[in-house]
Design a protein around this motif. Structure first.
Motif, PDB file in Angstrom:
ATOM      1  N   GLU A  39      24.778  34.018  46.527  1.00  0.00           N
ATOM      2  CA  GLU A  39      25.354  32.767  47.025  1.00  0.00           C
ATOM      3  C   GLU A  39      26.253  32.120  45.980  1.00  0.00           C
ATOM      4  O   GLU A  39      27.368  31.692  46.281  1.00  0.00           O
ATOM      5  N   ASP A  40      25.777  32.049  44.743  1.00  0.00           N
ATOM      6  CA  ASP A  40      26.578  31.451  43.675  1.00  0.00           C
ATOM      7  C   ASP A  40      27.822  32.286  43.379  1.00  0.00           C
ATOM      8  O   ASP A  40      28.899  31.739  43.140  1.00  0.00           O
ATOM      9  N   LEU A  41      27.696  33.602  43.401  1.00  0.00           N
ATOM     10  CA  LEU A  41      28.842  34.464  43.145  1.00  0.00           C
ATOM     11  C   LEU A  41      29.903  34.282  44.226  1.00  0.00           C
ATOM     12  O   LEU A  41      31.093  34.178  43.927  1.00  0.00           O
TER      13      LEU A  41
ATOM     14  N   ALA B   5      30.418  31.617  46.037  1.00  0.00           N
ATOM     15  CA  ALA B   5      31.025  30.294  45.827  1.00  0.00           C
ATOM     16  C   ALA B   5      32.005  30.330  44.655  1.00  0.00           C
ATOM     17  O   ALA B   5      33.093  29.751  44.722  1.00  0.00           O
ATOM     18  N   ALA B   6      31.640  31.005  43.583  1.00  0.00           N
ATOM     19  CA  ALA B   6      32.514  31.111  42.420  1.00  0.00           C
ATOM     20  C   ALA B   6      33.799  31.856  42.774  1.00  0.00           C
ATOM     21  O   ALA B   6      34.894  31.443  42.371  1.00  0.00           O
ATOM     22  N   ILE B   7      33.679  32.918  43.531  1.00  0.00           N
ATOM     23  CA  ILE B   7      34.861  33.690  43.937  1.00  0.00           C
ATOM     24  C   ILE B   7      35.777  32.845  44.812  1.00  0.00           C
ATOM     25  O   ILE B   7      37.000  32.847  44.628  1.00  0.00           O
ATOM     26  N   GLN B   8      35.208  32.119  45.743  1.00  0.00           N
ATOM     27  CA  GLN B   8      36.039  31.233  46.590  1.00  0.00           C
ATOM     28  C   GLN B   8      36.770  30.209  45.744  1.00  0.00           C
ATOM     29  O   GLN B   8      37.936  29.918  45.971  1.00  0.00           O
ATOM     30  N   TRP B   9      36.075  29.644  44.753  1.00  0.00           N
ATOM     31  CA  TRP B   9      36.708  28.665  43.861  1.00  0.00           C
ATOM     32  C   TRP B   9      37.835  29.326  43.074  1.00  0.00           C
ATOM     33  O   TRP B   9      38.936  28.778  42.988  1.00  0.00           O
ATOM     34  N   ILE B  10      37.589  30.491  42.511  1.00  0.00           N
ATOM     35  CA  ILE B  10      38.621  31.184  41.727  1.00  0.00           C
ATOM     36  C   ILE B  10      39.836  31.475  42.595  1.00  0.00           C
ATOM     37  O   ILE B  10      40.969  31.237  42.185  1.00  0.00           O
ATOM     38  N   LEU B  11      39.612  31.981  43.794  1.00  0.00           N
ATOM     39  CA  LEU B  11      40.720  32.324  44.674  1.00  0.00           C
ATOM     40  C   LEU B  11      41.493  31.094  45.158  1.00  0.00           C
ATOM     41  O   LEU B  11      42.644  31.213  45.581  1.00  0.00           O
ATOM     42  N   SER B  12      40.901  29.928  45.054  1.00  0.00           N
ATOM     43  CA  SER B  12      41.581  28.700  45.486  1.00  0.00           C
ATOM     44  C   SER B  12      42.472  28.116  44.396  1.00  0.00           C
ATOM     45  O   SER B  12      43.249  27.194  44.665  1.00  0.00           O
TER      46      SER B  12
END
Length: 109
Positions: A96-98, A100-107
């Motif tokens: 779940e955290d990974l 979320a982190a990927i979505q943040w990075i891609l944004s």
């Protein structure tokens, strides 16, 4: 009447603004907690690529979240230079955290 409407709307506006900023702050906190920042920063290459460079490379790629998830889990080398990224299991960062982190990075722009 006007002041009571304002008194009601201001807390709602504040809550909605917090909701809009929370995911980014939460995801940045996730990468810090998982110690991803030992090798990555938002704006500059460290050991690994800057998060903004990752976002730029995968911009428009619908499969990017899955690719990056697998890359973090398995580790690897060759995409960003000679230094390999070690695998990072669920004991280091939960699924779940990974995600979320990927979505943040891609944004990131």
């Amino acid at each position: 009447m006007k002041s009571s409407a304002t008194a009601l709307l201001l807390p709602l506006l504040a809550a909605s603004l917090l909701t809009l900023t929370s995911p980014a702050q939460a995801s940045e906190a996730i990468v810090k907690k998982a110690r991803c920042v030992a090798c990555h920063t938002v704006d500059a290459k460290r050991v690994g690529p800057a998060y903004k460079d990752v976002a730029a490379k995968y911009r428009g790629d619908a499969g990017a979240p899955s690719k990056l998830f697998d890359k973090v889990r398995a580790g690897g080398s060759g995409n960003w230079g000679e230094i390999p990224m070690l695998p990072h299991g669920a004991d280091k960062i939960s699924d779940e955290d990974l995600k979320a982190a990927i979505q943040w990075i891609l944004s990131l722009n």
